[in-house]
Design a protein around this motif. Sequence first.
Motif, mmCIF file in Angstrom:
data_model
loop_
_atom_site.group_PDB
_atom_site.id
_atom_site.type_symbol
_atom_site.label_atom_id
_atom_site.label_comp_id
_atom_site.label_asym_id
_atom_site.label_seq_id
_atom_site.Cartn_x
_atom_site.Cartn_y
_atom_site.Cartn_z
ATOM 1 N N GLU A 1 -17.740 42.237 -19.669
ATOM 2 C CA GLU A 1 -18.517 41.904 -20.859
ATOM 3 C C GLU A 1 -17.598 41.778 -22.074
ATOM 4 O O GLU A 1 -17.715 40.841 -22.867
ATOM 5 N N GLN A 2 -16.670 42.704 -22.230
ATOM 6 C CA GLN A 2 -15.748 42.659 -23.368
ATOM 7 C C GLN A 2 -14.825 41.443 -23.273
ATOM 8 O O GLN A 2 -14.559 40.777 -24.275
ATOM 9 N N ALA A 3 -14.367 41.137 -22.069
ATOM 10 C CA ALA A 3 -13.512 39.960 -21.880
ATOM 11 C C ALA A 3 -14.267 38.682 -22.235
ATOM 12 O O ALA A 3 -13.690 37.755 -22.822
ATOM 13 N N ALA A 4 -15.540 38.620 -21.908
ATOM 14 C CA ALA A 4 -16.348 37.446 -22.245
ATOM 15 C C ALA A 4 -16.488 37.317 -23.759
ATOM 16 O O ALA A 4 -16.313 36.227 -24.321
ATOM 17 N N ASP B 1 -8.603 31.472 -28.722
ATOM 18 C CA ASP B 1 -8.132 30.082 -28.761
ATOM 19 C C ASP B 1 -8.839 29.266 -27.687
ATOM 20 O O ASP B 1 -9.226 29.785 -26.642
ATOM 21 N N ALA B 2 -8.944 27.993 -27.938
ATOM 22 C CA ALA B 2 -9.659 27.088 -27.034
ATOM 23 C C ALA B 2 -9.120 27.097 -25.610
ATOM 24 O O ALA B 2 -9.845 26.818 -24.676
ATOM 25 N N GLY B 3 -7.851 27.452 -25.420
ATOM 26 C CA GLY B 3 -7.270 27.449 -24.084
ATOM 27 C C GLY B 3 -7.598 28.681 -23.263
ATOM 28 O O GLY B 3 -7.282 28.746 -22.081
ATOM 29 N N THR B 4 -8.250 29.668 -23.866
ATOM 30 C CA THR B 4 -8.574 30.910 -23.168
ATOM 31 C C THR B 4 -9.906 30.759 -22.448
ATOM 32 O O THR B 4 -10.947 30.626 -23.088
ATOM 33 N N PRO B 5 -9.906 30.775 -21.111
ATOM 34 C CA PRO B 5 -11.179 30.627 -20.392
ATOM 35 C C PRO B 5 -11.976 31.926 -20.413
ATOM 36 O O PRO B 5 -11.423 33.010 -20.609
ATOM 37 N N LEU B 6 -13.253 31.798 -20.216
ATOM 38 C CA LEU B 6 -14.084 32.985 -20.003
ATOM 39 C C LEU B 6 -13.660 33.601 -18.678
ATOM 40 O O LEU B 6 -13.148 32.912 -17.801
ATOM 41 N N PRO B 7 -13.904 34.899 -18.522
ATOM 42 C CA PRO B 7 -13.522 35.526 -17.258
ATOM 43 C C PRO B 7 -14.380 35.018 -16.108
ATOM 44 O O PRO B 7 -15.525 34.615 -16.308
ATOM 45 N N SER B 8 -13.787 35.022 -14.924
ATOM 46 C CA SER B 8 -14.560 34.706 -13.740
ATOM 47 C C SER B 8 -15.635 35.792 -13.650
ATOM 48 O O SER B 8 -15.352 36.945 -13.938
#
Length: 136
Positions: free
Chosen positions: A87-90, A97-104
Amino acid sequence: MEALYRDQILDHYRHPRNYGPVDDLPVTAEADNPLCGDRIRMGLRLVDGRIEEVRFHGRGCAVCMAAASLLTEHLPGLDADTVTALEQAARDALVADAGTPLPSPLEGLSALRDHPARHRCLLLPLEALLAALPPE
């Protein structure tokens, strides 16, 4: 690539995984967004502090329902600490930054970073899930 993710959202919205009644599960919690009407209820069965079974029920926009469906596919086996970190990673990824994906497993929803009004839709299933999990 965005079309692929859009297709993934629509697929999980139209054919949600692990969607159904949750009243027979021993642990449940609900979260809602009164501004848009999204309401979701997560139900869990825990064994030795880990999620053994998870389902959700409710109504909401395509983003909220897809996020819940995606999450439920990946939650079995996880403990409360791992879900809290997810949840915190999301939350962190949504403002990164735009290059950081949401966590799997929410990676396919990363394009929503550019739509702050939809962040709550994406996070609502996680809020219900955290409310259902016992504190460690």
